[in-house]
Design a protein around this motif. Sequence first.
Motif, PDB file in Angstrom:
ATOM      1  N   ASN A 244     -31.963  61.871  -9.501  1.00  0.00           N
ATOM      2  CA  ASN A 244     -30.755  61.275 -10.538  1.00  0.00           C
ATOM      3  C   ASN A 244     -29.572  60.547  -9.578  1.00  0.00           C
ATOM      4  O   ASN A 244     -28.760  60.240 -10.260  1.00  0.00           O
ATOM      5  CB  ASN A 244     -30.363  61.891 -11.831  1.00  0.00           C
ATOM      6  CG  ASN A 244     -29.523  62.909 -11.586  1.00  0.00           C
ATOM      7  OD1 ASN A 244     -29.005  63.313  -9.688  1.00  0.00           O
ATOM      8  ND2 ASN A 244     -28.591  64.232 -12.200  1.00  0.00           N
ATOM      9  N   GLY A 245     -30.372  60.442  -8.719  1.00  0.00           N
ATOM     10  CA  GLY A 245     -29.375  60.003  -7.536  1.00  0.00           C
ATOM     11  C   GLY A 245     -27.792  60.402  -6.975  1.00  0.00           C
ATOM     12  O   GLY A 245     -27.475  59.311  -6.259  1.00  0.00           O
ATOM     13  N   GLU A 246     -28.094  61.662  -6.670  1.00  0.00           N
ATOM     14  CA  GLU A 246     -26.952  62.655  -6.741  1.00  0.00           C
ATOM     15  C   GLU A 246     -26.947  62.953  -4.713  1.00  0.00           C
ATOM     16  O   GLU A 246     -28.520  63.346  -4.965  1.00  0.00           O
ATOM     17  CB  GLU A 246     -26.138  63.855  -7.483  1.00  0.00           C
ATOM     18  CG  GLU A 246     -25.685  63.578  -8.784  1.00  0.00           C
ATOM     19  CD  GLU A 246     -25.550  65.388  -9.789  1.00  0.00           C
ATOM     20  OE1 GLU A 246     -25.525  65.825  -8.936  1.00  0.00           O
ATOM     21  OE2 GLU A 246     -25.871  65.315 -10.955  1.00  0.00           O
ATOM     22  N   GLU A 247     -26.137  62.640  -4.072  1.00  0.00           N
ATOM     23  CA  GLU A 247     -26.691  63.273  -2.701  1.00  0.00           C
ATOM     24  C   GLU A 247     -26.953  64.953  -2.892  1.00  0.00           C
ATOM     25  O   GLU A 247     -26.163  65.302  -3.343  1.00  0.00           O
ATOM     26  CB  GLU A 247     -24.999  63.339  -1.762  1.00  0.00           C
ATOM     27  CG  GLU A 247     -25.743  62.969   0.040  1.00  0.00           C
ATOM     28  CD  GLU A 247     -25.191  62.817   0.571  1.00  0.00           C
ATOM     29  OE1 GLU A 247     -24.570  62.765   1.819  1.00  0.00           O
ATOM     30  OE2 GLU A 247     -23.713  61.692  -0.007  1.00  0.00           O
ATOM     31  N   ILE A 248     -27.572  65.330  -2.191  1.00  0.00           N
ATOM     32  CA  ILE A 248     -27.766  66.827  -1.739  1.00  0.00           C
ATOM     33  C   ILE A 248     -28.259  66.371  -0.238  1.00  0.00           C
ATOM     34  O   ILE A 248     -28.681  66.174   0.574  1.00  0.00           O
ATOM     35  CB  ILE A 248     -29.464  66.936  -2.673  1.00  0.00           C
ATOM     36  CG1 ILE A 248     -30.869  65.974  -2.113  1.00  0.00           C
ATOM     37  CG2 ILE A 248     -29.006  66.628  -4.021  1.00  0.00           C
ATOM     38  CD1 ILE A 248     -31.986  66.850  -2.871  1.00  0.00           C
TER      39      ILE A 248
END
Length: 133
Positions: free
Chosen positions: A114-118
């Motif tokens: 979903n595009g969250e930095e991990i």
Amino acid sequence: MNTAIRGIARETLEFIMEVSRSTYPKEFAGLLQAKDGVITDILILPGTESSEVNAVLKLFMMPNMAAVGSVHSHPSSVIRPSRADLRLFSKTGNHHIIVGHPFGPDNWKCFSGNGEEISLEVLDVDIEDDEIL
């Protein structure tokens, strides 16, 4: 494949950076594959189109193989997903790497579907013999 991803092989990340430098100023794109929870391989799909603006993966050309995510370069130094990136992310796994110019060891980030930095750890593993140590 339901194995949790615990990192990316340093050799694989170096390969990504080298290919990104060699295709610059065009974008490079591929799919990520993992063995034993470590991203070790990049699958380049036939028919992938690349320009200075974007790279288009022909997902219908994907062989019957599992992908854990995608990788692509941004010719700019902006390392965050675009709307088009987010559409791709939703179709190709849960780990998505974007590398940015000048494609050095710190010019990359990993994002969730979903595009969250991990966080994605870089691991020193032996992938030459297709075995993870």
